[in-house]
Design a protein around this motif. Structure first.
Motif, PDB file in Angstrom:
ATOM      1  N   SER A  23       0.835  -1.211   0.000  1.00  7.75           N
ATOM      2  CA  SER A  23       0.000   0.000   0.000  1.00  7.75           C
ATOM      3  C   SER A  23       0.866   1.256   0.000  1.00  7.75           C
ATOM      4  N   VAL A  24       1.994   1.224   0.710  1.00  8.89           N
ATOM      5  CA  VAL A  24       2.923   2.355   0.704  1.00  8.89           C
ATOM      6  C   VAL A  24       3.486   2.546  -0.708  1.00  8.89           C
ATOM      7  N   ALA A  25       3.895   1.454  -1.327  1.00  8.70           N
ATOM      8  CA  ALA A  25       4.442   1.519  -2.684  1.00  8.70           C
ATOM      9  C   ALA A  25       3.392   2.005  -3.674  1.00  8.70           C
ATOM     10  N   ALA A  26       2.161   1.545  -3.509  1.00 11.08           N
ATOM     11  CA  ALA A  26       1.095   1.970  -4.415  1.00 11.08           C
ATOM     12  C   ALA A  26       0.810   3.464  -4.271  1.00 11.08           C
ATOM     13  N   ARG A  27       0.825   3.967  -3.027  1.00 14.65           N
ATOM     14  CA  ARG A  27       0.607   5.408  -2.823  1.00 14.65           C
ATOM     15  C   ARG A  27       1.741   6.224  -3.441  1.00 14.65           C
ATOM     16  N   ALA A  28       2.972   5.766  -3.281  1.00 16.08           N
ATOM     17  CA  ALA A  28       4.111   6.461  -3.887  1.00 16.08           C
ATOM     18  C   ALA A  28       3.993   6.442  -5.407  1.00 16.08           C
ATOM     19  N   THR A  29       3.584   5.309  -5.951  1.00 13.93           N
ATOM     20  CA  THR A  29       3.438   5.184  -7.398  1.00 13.93           C
ATOM     21  C   THR A  29       2.283   6.039  -7.901  1.00 13.93           C
ATOM     22  N   LEU A  30       1.209   6.091  -7.150  1.00  7.40           N
ATOM     23  CA  LEU A  30       0.074   6.946  -7.530  1.00  7.40           C
ATOM     24  C   LEU A  30       0.499   8.409  -7.549  1.00  7.40           C
ATOM     25  N   HIS A  31       1.315   8.799  -6.590  1.00 10.48           N
ATOM     26  CA  HIS A  31       1.841  10.164  -6.566  1.00 10.48           C
ATOM     27  C   HIS A  31       2.656  10.431  -7.833  1.00 10.48           C
ATOM     28  N   CYS A  32       3.521   9.488  -8.166  1.00 11.83           N
ATOM     29  CA  CYS A  32       4.346   9.598  -9.369  1.00 11.83           C
ATOM     30  C   CYS A  32       3.465   9.611 -10.620  1.00 11.83           C
ATOM     31  N   LEU A  33       2.472   8.733 -10.642  1.00 15.89           N
ATOM     32  CA  LEU A  33       1.567   8.636 -11.778  1.00 15.89           C
ATOM     33  C   LEU A  33       0.833   9.947 -12.011  1.00 15.89           C
ATOM     34  N   THR A  34       0.462  10.628 -10.946  1.00 20.15           N
ATOM     35  CA  THR A  34      -0.263  11.889 -11.081  1.00 20.15           C
ATOM     36  C   THR A  34       0.572  12.906 -11.863  1.00 20.15           C
ATOM     37  N   GLY A  35       1.819  13.094 -11.444  1.00 11.94           N
ATOM     38  CA  GLY A  35       2.686  14.026 -12.165  1.00 11.94           C
ATOM     39  C   GLY A  35       2.958  13.577 -13.583  1.00 11.94           C
ATOM     40  N   VAL A 101      10.940   4.735 -15.196  1.00 13.61           N
ATOM     41  CA  VAL A 101      10.284   3.451 -15.461  1.00 13.61           C
ATOM     42  C   VAL A 101       8.869   3.685 -15.989  1.00 13.61           C
ATOM     43  N   MET A 102       8.164   4.599 -15.335  1.00 15.78           N
ATOM     44  CA  MET A 102       6.792   4.874 -15.747  1.00 15.78           C
ATOM     45  C   MET A 102       6.743   5.375 -17.189  1.00 15.78           C
ATOM     46  N   GLU A 103       7.649   6.260 -17.547  1.00 17.09           N
ATOM     47  CA  GLU A 103       7.671   6.809 -18.910  1.00 17.09           C
ATOM     48  C   GLU A 103       8.092   5.753 -19.932  1.00 17.09           C
ATOM     49  N   LEU A 104       9.044   4.924 -19.570  1.00 14.08           N
ATOM     50  CA  LEU A 104       9.469   3.857 -20.472  1.00 14.08           C
ATOM     51  C   LEU A 104       8.304   2.921 -20.785  1.00 14.08           C
ATOM     52  N   LEU A 134      -0.961   4.288 -19.133  1.00 18.93           N
ATOM     53  CA  LEU A 134      -0.664   4.793 -17.793  1.00 18.93           C
ATOM     54  C   LEU A 134      -1.011   3.750 -16.730  1.00 18.93           C
ATOM     55  N   ALA A 135      -2.089   3.014 -16.934  1.00 21.31           N
ATOM     56  CA  ALA A 135      -2.461   1.956 -15.981  1.00 21.31           C
ATOM     57  C   ALA A 135      -1.403   0.845 -15.968  1.00 21.31           C
ATOM     58  N   VAL A 136      -0.937   0.451 -17.134  1.00 25.58           N
ATOM     59  CA  VAL A 136       0.113  -0.573 -17.212  1.00 25.58           C
ATOM     60  C   VAL A 136       1.388  -0.050 -16.550  1.00 25.58           C
ATOM     61  N   VAL A 139       1.131  -0.382 -12.797  1.00 26.33           N
ATOM     62  CA  VAL A 139       1.289  -1.769 -12.343  1.00 26.33           C
ATOM     63  C   VAL A 139       2.765  -2.184 -12.367  1.00 26.33           C
ATOM     64  N   VAL A 140       3.492  -1.783 -13.389  1.00 29.21           N
ATOM     65  CA  VAL A 140       4.905  -2.162 -13.502  1.00 29.21           C
ATOM     66  C   VAL A 140       5.774  -1.356 -12.531  1.00 29.21           C
ATOM     67  N   THR A 141       5.438  -0.102 -12.298  1.00 32.73           N
ATOM     68  CA  THR A 141       6.275   0.770 -11.468  1.00 32.73           C
ATOM     69  C   THR A 141       6.071   0.533  -9.972  1.00 32.73           C
ATOM     70  N   THR A 142       4.916   0.048  -9.557  1.00 33.27           N
ATOM     71  CA  THR A 142       4.668  -0.176  -8.127  1.00 33.27           C
ATOM     72  C   THR A 142       5.701  -1.107  -7.491  1.00 33.27           C
ATOM     73  N   PRO A 143       6.038  -2.255  -8.079  1.00 33.41           N
ATOM     74  CA  PRO A 143       7.082  -3.094  -7.465  1.00 33.41           C
ATOM     75  C   PRO A 143       8.455  -2.405  -7.423  1.00 33.41           C
ATOM     76  N   VAL A 144       8.743  -1.570  -8.402  1.00 37.01           N
ATOM     77  CA  VAL A 144      10.004  -0.819  -8.398  1.00 37.01           C
ATOM     78  C   VAL A 144      10.034   0.109  -7.188  1.00 37.01           C
ATOM     79  N   ASN A 145       8.931   0.819  -6.964  1.00 39.96           N
ATOM     80  CA  ASN A 145       8.865   1.722  -5.811  1.00 39.96           C
ATOM     81  C   ASN A 145       8.904   0.947  -4.496  1.00 39.96           C
TER      82      ASN A 145
END
Length: 163
Positions: A23-35, A101-104, A134-136, A139-145
């Motif tokens: 959940s912490v990783a998902a919140r961090a990724t959601l923050h990143c996803l927003t920007g 990672v998200m942009e790639l 963006l959804a994909v 999903v890929v960036t959450t484990p990285v975070n």
């Protein structure tokens, strides 16, 4: 977990370098996803509306994704009372790998999606491919975070700057 409610940018704390929860990783990724999403959509809309080719449009979208990703982190870190120079270092440390990672992934999905690079703003394909990419990427960036936070890197640096 304790929540820091003294800032506009609320994050749970992460003592030590233990493993981070999903959940912490998902919140961090959601923050990143927003920007990233703000920059990506704005870049694609601007490039497409101006009739630019694929390469300049994608480059603009990536630049804006990094800009808005860093800007959102800067806003939170600065509101926690961190000086500008230190806040920039925190944003760079916290978000660079996550945004990259998200942009790639995001741009890779769009590039591989048949006809997505040729879709126009009025086309459902333009918006569907962008949303799904963006959804994909999320999903890929959450484990990285999760991996980075668990090692005291990435968004864990933001949490450390709040304390």
């Amino acid at each position: 977990m304790r929540h820091d409610t003294g800032t506009a940018h609320t994050h749970p704390t992460h003592p030590g370098h233990g493993g981070a929860g999903w959940s912490v990783a998902a919140r961090a990724t959601l923050h990143c996803l927003t920007g990233c999403a703000i920059g990506e959509v704005l870049g694609m809309v601007i490039g497409t509306a101006l009739g630019w080719g694929n390469a300049p449009t994608v480059i603009l979208a990536i630049i804006l994704a990094f800009f808005f990703g860093y800007a959102l982190t800067l806003r939170g870190v600065l509101s926690a009372g961190v000086g500008f120079k230190a806040a920039v270092r925190v944003a760079l440390a916290a978000d660079t790998l996550s945004i990259a990672v998200m942009e790639l992934i995001d741009n890779g999905v769009i590039a591989l999606w048949p006809d997505a690079m040729d879709a126009e703003l009025k086309d459902l394909l333009f918006w569907a491919a962008l949303a799904i990419s963006l959804a994909v990427a999320f999903v890929v960036t959450t484990p990285v975070n999760k991996w980075m936070i668990g090692r005291g890197k990435g968004h864990a640096v933001v949490h450390q700057s709040h304390h």
